[in-house]
Write an enzyme that holds these catalytic residues in place. Sequence first.
Site, PDB file in Angstrom:
ATOM      1  N   GLU A 128       0.885  -1.181  -0.060  1.00 37.36           N
ATOM      2  CA  GLU A 128       0.080  -0.001  -0.077  1.00 37.36           C
ATOM      3  C   GLU A 128       0.908   1.135   0.004  1.00 37.36           C
ATOM      4  OE1 GLU A 128      -2.551   2.671  -0.315  1.00 37.36           O
ATOM      5  OE2 GLU A 128      -3.245   0.880  -0.621  1.00 37.36           O
ATOM      6  N   ARG A 129       0.505   2.280  -1.117  1.00 35.55           N
ATOM      7  CA  ARG A 129       1.485   3.265  -1.051  1.00 35.55           C
ATOM      8  C   ARG A 129       1.042   4.507  -0.235  1.00 35.55           C
ATOM      9  NH1 ARG A 129      -0.171   5.261  -7.188  1.00 35.55           N
ATOM     10  NH2 ARG A 129      -2.302   5.823  -6.932  1.00 35.55           N
ATOM     11  N   GLU A 130      -0.243   4.453   0.256  1.00 31.37           N
ATOM     12  CA  GLU A 130      -0.969   5.560   0.985  1.00 31.37           C
ATOM     13  C   GLU A 130      -1.444   5.214   2.476  1.00 31.37           C
ATOM     14  OE1 GLU A 130      -3.683   9.346   0.222  1.00 31.37           O
ATOM     15  OE2 GLU A 130      -3.659   7.868  -1.152  1.00 31.37           O
TER      16      GLU A 130
ATOM     17  N   ILE B 106      -9.089   4.097  -0.758  1.00 30.07           N
ATOM     18  CA  ILE B 106      -9.789   5.384  -0.879  1.00 30.07           C
ATOM     19  C   ILE B 106     -11.078   5.335  -0.327  1.00 30.07           C
ATOM     20  CG2 ILE B 106     -11.311   6.533  -2.789  1.00 30.07           C
ATOM     21  CD1 ILE B 106      -8.314   7.179  -2.882  1.00 30.07           C
TER      22      ILE B 106
ATOM     23  N   LYS C  70     -19.911   9.467   4.702  1.00 37.94           N
ATOM     24  CA  LYS C  70     -21.100   9.070   5.446  1.00 37.94           C
ATOM     25  C   LYS C  70     -21.030   9.723   6.913  1.00 37.94           C
ATOM     26  CE  LYS C  70     -21.992   6.670   2.094  1.00 37.94           C
ATOM     27  NZ  LYS C  70     -20.909   7.276   1.150  1.00 37.94           N
TER      28      LYS C  70
ATOM     29  N   SER D  60     -24.407  13.933 -11.554  1.00 49.13           N
ATOM     30  CA  SER D  60     -25.485  13.562 -10.411  1.00 49.13           C
ATOM     31  C   SER D  60     -25.348  11.984 -10.190  1.00 49.13           C
ATOM     32  CB  SER D  60     -26.443  14.079 -10.935  1.00 49.13           C
ATOM     33  OG  SER D  60     -27.124  13.069 -12.232  1.00 49.13           O
TER      34      SER D  60
ATOM     35  N   ILE E 125     -21.800  10.231  -5.886  1.00 47.11           N
ATOM     36  CA  ILE E 125     -20.400  11.136  -5.534  1.00 47.11           C
ATOM     37  C   ILE E 125     -20.988  12.518  -5.495  1.00 47.11           C
ATOM     38  CG2 ILE E 125     -18.227  11.856  -5.532  1.00 47.11           C
ATOM     39  CD1 ILE E 125     -17.364   9.239  -6.699  1.00 47.11           C
TER      40      ILE E 125
ATOM     41  N   ALA F 237     -17.245  15.733 -10.352  1.00 50.16           N
ATOM     42  CA  ALA F 237     -17.749  14.176 -10.077  1.00 50.16           C
ATOM     43  C   ALA F 237     -18.200  13.412 -11.458  1.00 50.16           C
ATOM     44  CB  ALA F 237     -18.579  14.230  -8.952  1.00 50.16           C
TER      45      ALA F 237
ATOM     46  N   HIS G 178     -43.730  -6.094  12.469  1.00 50.53           N
ATOM     47  CA  HIS G 178     -44.676  -5.122  12.526  1.00 50.53           C
ATOM     48  C   HIS G 178     -44.372  -4.190  13.877  1.00 50.53           C
ATOM     49  CE1 HIS G 178     -48.241  -1.993  11.717  1.00 50.53           C
ATOM     50  NE2 HIS G 178     -48.414  -2.488  13.063  1.00 50.53           N
TER      51      HIS G 178
END
Length: 468
Positions: free
Chosen positions: A36-38, A43, A53, A188, A191, A275, A447
């Site tokens: 993993e580079r980050e 992401i 979220k 739209s 994202i 986006a 219910h």
Amino acid sequence: MNMSTEFDVVVIGAGPGGYVAAIRASQLGLKTAIVERENLGGICLNWGCIPTKALLKSGEIFEQLSHLDSYGLSVEKPAFDFNKIIERSRGVAKTMSGGIAYLMKKHKIEVIEGEARLDKGVPAPKVVVALKAGGSRTIQAKNVILASGARARNIPAIGAVSDGDKVWTYRDALVPKTMPKSLVVIGSGAIGIEFASFYRALGAEVTVVEAVDRIMPVEDAEVSKAAQKAFEKRGIKFRIGAKVTMIDKTATGVSVSVEVAGKAEQLTAEKCIVAIGIVPNTEGTEAVGLNLDRGHVVTGKHGETNVPGLFAIGDVAGAPWLAHKASHEGIHTAEFIAGFKSPNVHSPIPGCTYANPQVASVGYTEAGAKAAGIEVKAGRFPFKVNGKAVAAGETEGFIKTVFDAKTGALIGAHMIGHEVTEMIQGFVTAITLEATEEDIFGIVYAHPTMSEAMHEAALDSYGRVLHT
């Protein structure tokens, strides 16, 4: 330079596809490493699914404060601390990434921090890592899983390039220095709509630009129409069928030139969020001659590529660009490498948009099924007559089901409303298990729950709805 040949599997990329593939490989007794580079979690955990979220929850709560009186409650001068909202989101991401580090340690997966490239090798390509700590490491493993993900798409020709100041991608929109008063959101899809929903909930003036004739174009047409109406009710503006011709930076923000029905328009705002799709991360694979299709790695049903010993999963391997799709592929590919025959490799993949209201779907839209030559029975049920929804004050939206009229199989489900992203899994399970209308009719729904609307929508498809 060190040479290591002791790994059965090396995974490149520690997002939800890569780290899940690594865990499953380790569970099956395969000695595994992950590069993993980050940040662990990729992401999704650091700059996508999870921190967005957290922002959306803050926006949702603040929006609820404006109508507390309908619940018999009141609060004086609702306010928010924008920096704290952003800090909470980053803290959530950090916590989740730390959880992945724990899982790697638990499953005895070696984490290699650095940027990987592929070179020719046998029985799989060599993985050459430029280490974060300096130097390099070359690994000759038996199998390599490429889970390198994707990044936001830029279009320099029209000025759609992030500068971190006035023109943003999703990463910039997650860590702004100040709360913008106005934004233009280009695109739209999930994202774009989620950021539009968040910033509008906090009071920003938001205009969403969409090139095709309706918002959220992958969704069922009825859901798209209802979503636009709901978002407009909250104050979000839309320019539909609008082609962006240029994004210019001004002294006060941005000026977005659009063309609608042959007429030029100018939209101005403090910020612009771009986006408009993604670009797969295939840099560093050139030496092995991977087959690509529009930038994505071409794979077989087990994730295998044209290069012996090399597999690809997740966003780098094509649509849908969803974390849960990547994880599902990662599990299947790890099991295939270990010699297992995995079921449900082509399981239905749900799509979710966590705006307010939420949108969730799986399988065929009604129009898509008809275009495929399937005779359909479709039903709908609105939340406004669902007891739990009325009691909770969450009556917006509906559920729609699509059945194959000849076989009775459920082939699609579409929802808009409060927390429908938590309900869609019921229909995902039903489609995966090839449930028919009679199977669903016979299920007892608790219910009062909003999920009773799922039952009623299915009943409505066959003229048996009870509460409308």
